[in-house]
Design an enzyme around this catalytic site. Structure first.
Site, short mmCIF file in Angstrom:
data_model
loop_
_atom_site.label_atom_id
_atom_site.label_comp_id
_atom_site.label_asym_id
_atom_site.label_seq_id
_atom_site.Cartn_x
_atom_site.Cartn_y
_atom_site.Cartn_z
N SER A 163 0.83 -1.19 0.00
CA SER A 163 0.00 0.00 0.00
C SER A 163 0.88 1.26 0.00
O SER A 163 1.72 1.40 -0.87
CB SER A 163 -0.95 -0.04 1.20
OG SER A 163 -2.00 0.86 1.03
N ARG A 233 -11.60 6.62 9.52
CA ARG A 233 -11.10 5.24 9.55
C ARG A 233 -12.15 4.27 9.02
O ARG A 233 -11.84 3.31 8.32
CB ARG A 233 -10.70 4.89 10.97
CG ARG A 233 -10.21 3.48 11.15
CD ARG A 233 -8.96 3.21 10.32
NE ARG A 233 -8.36 1.93 10.65
CZ ARG A 233 -7.27 1.44 10.07
NH1 ARG A 233 -6.68 2.13 9.11
NH2 ARG A 233 -6.77 0.28 10.43
N ASP A 329 -8.63 -6.79 -4.40
CA ASP A 329 -8.22 -5.46 -3.91
C ASP A 329 -8.79 -4.38 -4.82
O ASP A 329 -8.40 -4.27 -5.98
CB ASP A 329 -6.68 -5.41 -3.90
CG ASP A 329 -6.13 -4.09 -3.35
OD1 ASP A 329 -6.93 -3.16 -3.09
OD2 ASP A 329 -4.90 -4.00 -3.19
N HIS A 362 -7.72 -5.56 -0.05
CA HIS A 362 -6.46 -4.85 0.01
C HIS A 362 -5.58 -5.33 1.17
O HIS A 362 -4.37 -5.48 1.03
CB HIS A 362 -6.76 -3.35 0.17
CG HIS A 362 -5.55 -2.48 0.26
ND1 HIS A 362 -4.67 -2.35 -0.79
CD2 HIS A 362 -5.08 -1.71 1.26
CE1 HIS A 362 -3.70 -1.51 -0.43
NE2 HIS A 362 -3.93 -1.10 0.80
N ASP A 363 -6.19 -5.56 2.32
CA ASP A 363 -5.42 -5.93 3.51
C ASP A 363 -4.83 -7.33 3.44
O ASP A 363 -4.12 -7.74 4.37
CB ASP A 363 -6.28 -5.80 4.77
CG ASP A 363 -6.26 -4.38 5.32
OD1 ASP A 363 -5.49 -3.56 4.81
OD2 ASP A 363 -7.02 -4.10 6.27
#
Lengths: 390, 204
Positions: A163, A233, A329, A362-363
């Site tokens: 990222s 967040r 992602d 993504h994570d």
């Protein structure tokens, strides 16, 4: 109230006097920022693992993501949680700290000990807040290079990150082509897309709309824009997951109740989960740092830095690349990695490209993904052979 | 009977055509067997393109520089003359536009090496002749409607294509059903009938 106050003061301390190691540069060694100003004095907080070998050829630099930190393989002093990449890094792990000397810096602009908006501005004795100049990915990398110089290391064996960390990896290979033997950018891109800028702008506006933000001077006022930062967040966290994974994990399941309450309570598990993510985040992160670091990602555009020619960013590179993307992602979709790979091909770089099939979004780069580990392991092992690291 | 009794028999034949320390692009490199062979035998600087992610991941785990990509669409991203040898082994017949792929190989590599199953082999001809159906065998297990091999050609067809794109045939090797190289002095019709696979070394 006492607990909150203690957490707050501990966090302020972490910004200036981190629990980790820290390297301080005086007025004679400024960091020259892309914004056109000098940052001095400044400091960079970091952790190291393993031993640097005699010829200083076994150093691995870890670049963290937006809300990451230097505690990559050791306990985070703020949260008490294990290092964020312990699945990958440690004794006997794929990045084996018995073989490699791992350097993990906190980025400039963050709030865990490297100079950032929560650090004390020596000119005023107060936190920088928005008086800190805008920080870019290249600024972070230049500061890291000064840390690498401090160890007397000419060339890093490998630079790794996902990222925003991946952006730093790419910037390293472009700004210091001779200083990076191998590079592992994951779940990243050579620029922030309009959609990414959009999501981060929504998050920043949420922070700034919080009455406690106070034009960025909340630390002096003894308050924190917790609600705004939590919303930021929550927004960002949605982009780190995938629709499939959200559905698998939460579906429309209700949270600790049998039926809808006909209210705005967190009826659904996904709401409760996001609120929890937001709340725990504000305990460990500075709101202004969030503004600065997300802005650094927005400003990142390697092609624009080279007259629109992405391949020119990697001209004459000798670095061996392994680019990794994940099928689900949508924050940094595979197409972003593919564009990078095409540019690397055009510049003749030795490049591998692996797209890992996963629904974890993504994570996924932070998670235990066997296929990811076998690819990274193979790449690092062959790079180590080529570098002569037995 | 098949056109393809051992589809990778051509690997060593290809390897024998490549000098030490050459820079090689293997298009359709599968699990990286040929690139690894070349790295170990010839110390080449090798890169690969492979359409299946599983193949790519195996290559990377072997320490090869391989990217996921499609010969039909991604060769355009490679600069002219960026490799000494551009290889296409057992992949030509699966491309959508074999002519364009061949032209890219000749542009990217100083040399191109192409290997393919010969659809003019006598077993294919007899299968079609006696059964009147497209050949389906143990080693060529696809029916006409589900095969990835959409552009089969014969050795003679390929020679004509080379002529059309202006490629010079520097060397051609046919391999018979026993995996043996066939004599160099044979006429094309003989190779086209008895050669099960063909390997061509070309240049612009």
């Amino acid at each position: 109230m006492m607990a909150v106050a203690r957490a707050k003061s501990r966090k302020a301390d972490e910004a200036n006097n981190p629990s980790s190691q820290v390297l301080r540069f005086g007025a004679d060694k400024p960091l020259i920022l892309e914004a056109g100003v000098k940052l001095a004095p400044f400091q960079i907080a970091y952790e190291t693992y393993g031993e640097l070998n005699a010829d200083k050829s076994n150093a691995v630099l870890i670049c963290h993501a937006l809300t990451g930190d230097q505690y990559v393989a050791s306990t985070n002093p703020v949260t008490g949680k294990p290092g964020w990449w312990e699945v990958l890094i440690g004794p006997g792990k794929i990045i084996d700290t018995n073989r490699f000397f791992v350097i993990s810096p906190n980025v400039i602009g963050s709030c865990l000990g490297s100079t950032g908006p929560a650090s004390t501005n020596p000119a005023t004795g107060k936190p920088y807040g928005l008086d800190l100049p805008i920080i870019t990915i290249r600024d972070m990398v230049r500061a890291q290079a000064m840390l690498v110089d401090h160890f007397g290391i000419d060339q890093l064996f490998c630079v790794i990150g996902g990222s925003m960390g991946g952006m730093q990896v790419l910037e390293w290979t472009s700004t210091y082509p001779d200083r990076v033997f191998s590079a592992l950018p994951m779940a990243t891109g050579t620029r922030h897309s309009a959609q990414n800028i959009a999501f981060y702008e929504a998050g920043r506006q949420a922070v700034m709309a919080d009455p406690n933000w106070r034009g960025g001077k909340y630390i002096e006022a003894g308050v924190r824009p917790e609600k705004g930062l939590a919303v930021a967040r929550m927004i960002a966290h949605i982009t780190y997951l995938s629709e499939v994974a959200l559905h698998r994990k939460f579906g429309r399941n209700l949270q600790d109740r049998q039926k809808l309450t006909f209210s705005f309570d967190a009826d659904f598990q996904i709401e409760s989960y996001l609120r929890h993510q937001g709340m725990t985040f504000v305990d460990r992160f500075d709101a202004n740092s969030y503004l600065y670091l997300s802005r650094a990602m927005d400003y990142f555009d390697m092609a624009a830095d080279h007259d629109g020619q992405l391949a020119a960013a990697f001209k004459n590179t000798k670095t061996r690349f392994c680019v990794v993307s994940f099928t689900s992602d949508w924050h940094f979709p595979t197409e972003e990695s593919r564009a990078l790979v095409h540019a690397l091909n055009a510049s003749g770089a030795p490049v591998s490209f692996v797209e890992i099939e996963t629904d974890r979004g993504h994570d996924a780069f932070l998670l235990d993904e066997p296929e990811l580990f076998s690819a990274i392991g193979g790449f690092v092992a062959s790079a180590a052979r080529a570098k002569g690291l037995a | 009977m098949s056109v393809n009794s051992n589809p990778r028999i051509d690997l060593q034949v290809v390897a024998d055509l490549i000098p030490d320390n050459a820079k090689v692009l293997d298009v359709g490199c599968s699990d990286g067997e040929l690139l690894e062979l070349l790295r170990n035998q010839k110390n080449i600087d090798g890169r690969g393109v492979e359409i299946s992610q599983r193949g790519v991941n195996e290559c990377v785990a072997r320490g090869l520089s391989v990217i996921q990509g499609d010969a039909d669409t991604d060769l355009v991203y490679y600069p002219d003359n960026s490799f000494d040898y551009a290889l296409l082994s057992q992949t030509l017949q699966a491309t959508r536009n074999p002519r364009a792929v061949l032209e890219h190989l000749l542009r990217i590599g100083e040399h191109a090496i192409v290997s393919f199953p010969n659809f003019g082999h006598w077993s294919v001809r007899t299968s079609l002749f006696f059964n009147g159906r497209m050949p389906v065998t143990k080693d060529l297990p696809y029916s006409w409607y589900d095969t990835p091999n959409i552009h089969f050609c014969t050795i003679r067809d390929f020679v004509v294509l080379c002529d059309e794109v202006g490629a010079k045939v520097e060397k051609a090797v046919a391999i018979n059903a026993n995996g043996q190289k066939m004599g160099f002095s044979m006429p094309w019709w003989f190779w086209n009938f008895f050669g099960q696979q063909a390997v061509f070394l070309l240049r612009r």
